[in-house]
Design an enzyme around this catalytic site. Sequence first.
Site, PDB file in Angstrom:
ATOM      1  N   TYR A 138     -11.264   0.558  10.550  1.00  0.00           N
ATOM      2  CA  TYR A 138     -12.470   1.026   9.856  1.00  0.00           C
ATOM      3  C   TYR A 138     -12.917   0.092   8.748  1.00  0.00           C
ATOM      4  O   TYR A 138     -13.925   0.351   8.094  1.00  0.00           O
ATOM      5  CB  TYR A 138     -12.290   2.444   9.308  1.00  0.00           C
ATOM      6  CG  TYR A 138     -10.964   2.743   8.663  1.00  0.00           C
ATOM      7  CD1 TYR A 138     -10.659   2.286   7.391  1.00  0.00           C
ATOM      8  CD2 TYR A 138     -10.019   3.502   9.335  1.00  0.00           C
ATOM      9  CE1 TYR A 138      -9.447   2.570   6.799  1.00  0.00           C
ATOM     10  CE2 TYR A 138      -8.795   3.794   8.766  1.00  0.00           C
ATOM     11  CZ  TYR A 138      -8.504   3.319   7.498  1.00  0.00           C
ATOM     12  OH  TYR A 138      -7.293   3.588   6.916  1.00  0.00           O
ATOM     13  N   LYS A 139     -12.194  -0.991   8.516  1.00  0.00           N
ATOM     14  CA  LYS A 139     -12.593  -1.948   7.491  1.00  0.00           C
ATOM     15  C   LYS A 139     -13.473  -3.023   8.137  1.00  0.00           C
ATOM     16  O   LYS A 139     -14.635  -2.796   8.432  1.00  0.00           O
ATOM     17  CB  LYS A 139     -11.355  -2.541   6.821  1.00  0.00           C
ATOM     18  CG  LYS A 139     -10.424  -1.522   6.178  1.00  0.00           C
ATOM     19  CD  LYS A 139      -9.293  -2.209   5.465  1.00  0.00           C
ATOM     20  CE  LYS A 139      -8.178  -1.256   5.068  1.00  0.00           C
ATOM     21  NZ  LYS A 139      -8.588  -0.116   4.263  1.00  0.00           N
ATOM     22  N   ARG A 148     -12.409  -3.673  -7.279  1.00  0.00           N
ATOM     23  CA  ARG A 148     -12.319  -4.520  -6.085  1.00  0.00           C
ATOM     24  C   ARG A 148     -13.706  -4.815  -5.530  1.00  0.00           C
ATOM     25  O   ARG A 148     -14.516  -3.909  -5.320  1.00  0.00           O
ATOM     26  CB  ARG A 148     -11.475  -3.850  -4.995  1.00  0.00           C
ATOM     27  CG  ARG A 148     -10.006  -3.799  -5.271  1.00  0.00           C
ATOM     28  CD  ARG A 148      -9.193  -3.497  -4.017  1.00  0.00           C
ATOM     29  NE  ARG A 148      -9.748  -2.395  -3.233  1.00  0.00           N
ATOM     30  CZ  ARG A 148      -9.190  -1.929  -2.119  1.00  0.00           C
ATOM     31  NH1 ARG A 148      -8.084  -2.469  -1.658  1.00  0.00           N
ATOM     32  NH2 ARG A 148      -9.733  -0.921  -1.476  1.00  0.00           N
ATOM     33  N   PHE A 197       0.846  -1.199   0.000  1.00  0.00           N
ATOM     34  CA  PHE A 197       0.000   0.000   0.000  1.00  0.00           C
ATOM     35  C   PHE A 197       0.883   1.252   0.000  1.00  0.00           C
ATOM     36  O   PHE A 197       1.949   1.270   0.628  1.00  0.00           O
ATOM     37  CB  PHE A 197      -0.936  -0.016   1.213  1.00  0.00           C
ATOM     38  CG  PHE A 197      -1.955   1.072   1.174  1.00  0.00           C
ATOM     39  CD1 PHE A 197      -2.963   1.050   0.233  1.00  0.00           C
ATOM     40  CD2 PHE A 197      -1.903   2.131   2.060  1.00  0.00           C
ATOM     41  CE1 PHE A 197      -3.905   2.064   0.170  1.00  0.00           C
ATOM     42  CE2 PHE A 197      -2.837   3.155   2.005  1.00  0.00           C
ATOM     43  CZ  PHE A 197      -3.839   3.125   1.059  1.00  0.00           C
ATOM     44  N   ASP A 246       1.565  -5.406   8.379  1.00  0.00           N
ATOM     45  CA  ASP A 246       0.401  -4.549   8.137  1.00  0.00           C
ATOM     46  C   ASP A 246      -0.812  -5.476   8.049  1.00  0.00           C
ATOM     47  O   ASP A 246      -0.926  -6.285   7.130  1.00  0.00           O
ATOM     48  CB  ASP A 246       0.596  -3.772   6.838  1.00  0.00           C
ATOM     49  CG  ASP A 246      -0.547  -2.816   6.526  1.00  0.00           C
ATOM     50  OD1 ASP A 246      -1.692  -3.103   6.950  1.00  0.00           O
ATOM     51  OD2 ASP A 246      -0.314  -1.811   5.828  1.00  0.00           O
TER      52      ASP A 246
END
Length: 435
Positions: A243-244, A392, A141, A218
Amino acid sequence: MTTTDPARTTASNLEAEASALDASDALRIHRDAFVGAETSLVYFDGNSLGRPLRASIDRLTAFARDEWGGRLIRGWDESWMQLPFDIGDAVGRAAIGAAPGQTVIGDSTTVLLYKMVRAAFDAAVAADAARVEIVVDRDNFPTDRYLVDGIAAERGGRVRWIDVDTAGGVSAEALRAAVGRETAVVLLSHVAYRSGYLTDAAALTRIAHEAGALIVWDLCHSAGSVPVEADAWEFDIAVGCTYKYLNGGPGSPAFAYVAARLQDRLAQPIQGWMGTADVFAMGPEYRPAEGMRRFLSGTPPIVGMLAMQDTLALIEEVGIGAIRAKSIALTEFAVRVADELLAPLGVSVASPRDPAARGGHVTLAHPAMRAVTARLWAQDVIPDYRDPGGLRIGLSPLSTSFTETLAGLRAVEAAVRAERGRGTSETKRPHPAQS
């Protein structure tokens, strides 16, 4: 004589399969606990921002009214000072396989990653001045890559880059070739943000350790979606967002894990008052606290860490094994539908087909996907787009049904057909979702 339309037969079979899978889904009873699940909107972006639980709305309202509004500053002494550690332990227990006292809720993902990678690098160099390299893959990322580059420049180190296939991720062979006598720190994502590739974290951790390096994981795309065993896999350090799949809300603070064996070895680089041995001594010099408190810097973002508690409790109730099983079933179904409906239109699956090597999302590749995403958002079908040409499909196991998945993929089919008819993929890009 009557004939059967193959397209209608396929459609009917897919509908029947989706209904059957929903009927046999042991987690389906939890779907209605999420805000918006009862609407016709198709949400394919739970791997960027999860739906809120209804219980979290009640929790936030009660907090503002009763704790913040009622107790005011007394709340710090009564519970808030301890909250980063209590919720951190809940993350460790429910989502990442960590014993108490090793996980804390802190800053944003970027800030926590900076602190953890920088602390690990400094500790490695202090122990062995020859270790000056930070190993990271080129498809990690952007935040991970940018901050590693910055830390190397800041500390007089250098970056060792691993080239990977954007439809895959870092293999054991690739990591083994990259680490060595000069490796200080390895930074890897457990689930690749673009392809959904799921690494063998235990094996890669062993490879880093065999080279004498520390490893930082990560966990942004894995915590709450796939099983993680930080202690059993002998992680050194990990950082993940909330938050996912943990449904903490937009910008909710990240968590950091530091193995107990390392906590007193690491000096965090952002020395703030909340990380001191005596927070309210207001002394003339910084003295780090013992344990995970030393990795805090400023005042904890209390409101931002409230909502994730409800999802953590739900994960503990149903078990991460059941969540992973549903995730595999959802992504397997999505791949089958894509093969039937989208492959004839030139769409390919840009994620691992082996479910053991795939996390909670599937990426579908086609040159028109940027425009397709914009078209879908306007129709209340919400995936996200990642270059090159990747749509995605993020399928949150607790809030996503198979029927919703099929409806969304049918909309993708229609949007791809429409873009092919236009003969162009140029259109306004939708606002990108977070990671």
